[in-house]
Design an enzyme around this catalytic site. Structure first.
Site, PDB file in Angstrom:
ATOM      1  N   LYS A  79       0.842  -1.206   0.000  1.00 17.00           N
ATOM      2  CA  LYS A  79       0.000   0.000   0.000  1.00 17.00           C
ATOM      3  C   LYS A  79       0.873   1.250   0.000  1.00 17.00           C
ATOM      4  O   LYS A  79       1.907   1.282   0.697  1.00 17.00           O
ATOM      5  CB  LYS A  79      -0.902  -0.033   1.244  1.00 17.00           C
ATOM      6  CG  LYS A  79      -1.965   1.057   1.303  1.00 17.00           C
ATOM      7  CD  LYS A  79      -2.857   0.863   2.540  1.00 17.00           C
ATOM      8  CE  LYS A  79      -3.961   1.895   2.644  1.00 17.00           C
ATOM      9  NZ  LYS A  79      -4.831   1.704   3.822  1.00 17.00           N
ATOM     10  N   SER A 154      -9.849   1.761   3.027  1.00 19.42           N
ATOM     11  CA  SER A 154      -9.025   2.538   2.140  1.00 19.42           C
ATOM     12  C   SER A 154      -8.005   1.728   1.353  1.00 19.42           C
ATOM     13  O   SER A 154      -7.457   2.235   0.377  1.00 19.42           O
ATOM     14  CB  SER A 154      -8.277   3.595   2.947  1.00 19.42           C
ATOM     15  OG  SER A 154      -7.363   2.993   3.855  1.00 19.42           O
ATOM     16  N   SER A 178      -9.921  -0.641   7.190  1.00 19.56           N
ATOM     17  CA  SER A 178      -9.363  -0.536   5.834  1.00 19.56           C
ATOM     18  C   SER A 178      -8.664  -1.766   5.306  1.00 19.56           C
ATOM     19  O   SER A 178      -8.285  -1.786   4.139  1.00 19.56           O
ATOM     20  CB  SER A 178      -8.379   0.623   5.762  1.00 19.56           C
ATOM     21  OG  SER A 178      -9.083   1.807   5.599  1.00 19.56           O
TER      22      SER A 178
END
Ligand code: GLN
Length: 486
Positions: A79, A154, A178
């Site tokens: 990420k 997210s 997330s």
């Protein structure tokens, strides 16, 4: 070659060790698949082809020499808020567009040390604020199961990359859900470890008392392996816990007869999609058939979790994000006449709407005269929520709930109504407020072929029991073995 991309980490490891293919071949298979299909999915912000091939080459040399490594030759993606030395970390924000990390995050170092290959950095909601990946400066990530729908957020890119078969495993972060919510919406495994289990050094902070890094994987075994690699005390992160790391991977096969699984009545509420509810009940029946004992429990303060989170998380974010001021990192607005104007213009131009909303809410909650009424009150409610879980875990070993109240929703459906967006984390937020570990595993599909996730919550630092429960479910069902065609 494309078939390589469907392999789990443990399958690929075995084939690499048996010299059925090389890490370069495996890495190229993923890179080619990303080239071909990521135009449609947009899971990556940067693809680090050169670095990946270099790492694969060195992994192949080690394999040739008979060396071992937990992730030797395995292609992963990370990420874009976790630093990889020499590679941009944008947090999917305009304000960090030109920021190249000068160092590796601890988790990056750990996966590198175990021999992994890094394919690139994954798209996300800007500064990890969102539940649909619609706030990224780099555009929406599309759900591989239905490209008109969100992947969740997210960590949208980290979740979508698995059903899209763009990586063998990924790392994301979970502040309010997330990892688990996008894992549920994309049909993969996502694990948020206990607060303190995994070092956050080198992760760009959102809300420091809630953030945790964790793995996404194609199956529970892989999640166990990734967790094993990234866990442990780190002298660079004072919040990382000095508690021994269990042997997750080797203890998975134990059966779960007599395991007590709590089902909280407060999680079966209005607004829960009936197809999701049905899949969760079916999953609970699977557990019954495996000899688990199902116990009705109550978590009475559940209704306060979302409002509590939306005081604490923005407050901490408003403090953490103060450092992005155009002086030290990333984007700086031009044409300002003085320092104050430069700060103002940089933040106005550099941050997106959702990030600004959070900074404003947080600044308000922390301001003098309001601090006691909001931030302090929220911290007190947080303690009550923690107590609910402490009481519940007197009666059970694991708690089973839906991960998300709905399956993947359409783009635009919730963007104009922040409250409805915030409610998509209603089942995940409590684990962050209390610090306990949680995971989402695929447990069914809706009538329109969208994945459904089962959330399992555990006692602090007892990821092992969670993983065992999740693994037993998987080997007795087959939901995690399905992939969408892109
Ligand atoms: N969706 C939640 C939020 O918008 C959680 C985000 C996260 O876990 N990073 O804050």
């Amino acid at each position: 070659m494309s078939d390589f991309c469907a392999l789990t980490i443990s399958e690929a490891k075995e084939k690499l060790e048996n010299k059925e293919f090389t890490s370069i071949e495996l890495t190229n298979a993923y890179l080619n698949r990303i080239k071909k299909h990521d135009k449609d999915i947009n899971a990556f912000i940067s693809v680090t082809e050169e670095l990946a091939l270099q790492m694969a080459k060195s992994a192949d040399e080690k394999i040739q020499k008979g060396e071992k490594g937990d992730l030797l030759g395995i292609p992963l993606a990370i990420k874009d808020l976790i630093n990889v030395k020499g590679i941009p970390s944008t947090c999917a924000s305009k304000i960090l567009t030109n920021f190249v990390s000068p160092f590796d995050a601890t988790v990056t170092k750990k996966v590198k040390d175990s021999g992994a290959v890094i394919l690139g950095k994954l798209n996300m909601d800007e500064f990890a604020m969102g539940s649909s990946n619609e706030t990224s400066y780099y555009g929406n990530v599309k759900n591989p199961w239905d490209k008109e729908r969100v992947p969740g957020g997210s960590s949208g890119g980290a979740a979508a990359a698995l059903p899209a078969q763009f990586a063998a495993g990924t790392l994301g972060s979970d502040t309010g859900g997330s990892i688990r919510q996008p894992a549920a919406l994309c049909g993969c495994v996502g694990l948020k470890p206990t607060y303190g289990r995994v070092s956050r050094f080198g992760m760009i902070a959102f809300a420091s008392s809630l953030d945790q890094i964790g793995p996404f994987a194609k199956d529970v075994k892989d999640a166990a392996l990734l967790l094993q690699v990234i866990s442990g005390k780190d002298s660079f992160d004072a919040t990382s816990a000095d508690i021994p790391v269990d042997n997750y991977y080797d203890s998975l096969e134990q059966d779960i007869k007599g395991m007590k699984i709590g089902v909280p009545k407060e999680y079966f509420i209005d607004g829960l999609d009936p197809e999701v509810e049905k899949s969760i009940h079916n999953a609970i029946d699977v557990y019954k058939s495996l000899g688990a004992e199902i116990i009705d429990i109550s978590l009475p303060n559940t209704k306060y979790a979302v409002p509590t989170y939306y005081v604490i998380a923005p407050s901490e974010a408003s403090s953490n994000l103060a450092r992005f001021d155009g002086v030290r990192y990333g984007y700086r607005s031009e044409n300002s006449h003085d320092l104050h104007e430069m700060y103002f213009n940089t933040k106005s131009e550099g941050f997106g709407a959702e990030v600004k909303r959070r900074i404003m809410i947080g600044t308000f909650c922390l301001s003098s005269g309001y601090y006691d009424a909001y931030y302090l009150k929220a911290q007190k409610v947080r303690t009550l929520i923690k107590k609910d879980f402490d009481d519940a875990f007197q009666q059970c070993d694991v708690i089973a709930t839906p991960t998300s109240p709905t399956t993947a929703f359409k783009f635009g459906e919730k963007m104009s109504d922040p409250m409805s967006m915030y409610l998509s984390d209603i089942f995940t937020i409590s684990a962050n407020l209390t610090g306990i570990p949680g995971m989402s595993i695929p447990c069914g599909f809706s009538g329109n072929n969208l994945p459904i996730g089962l959330q399992l919550l555990g006692k602090s630092f007892d990821e092992l029991t969670l993983l065992r429960a999740a693994h037993q479910f998987q080997i007795n069902t087959g939901f995690h073995k399905q992939f969408p065609s892109l």
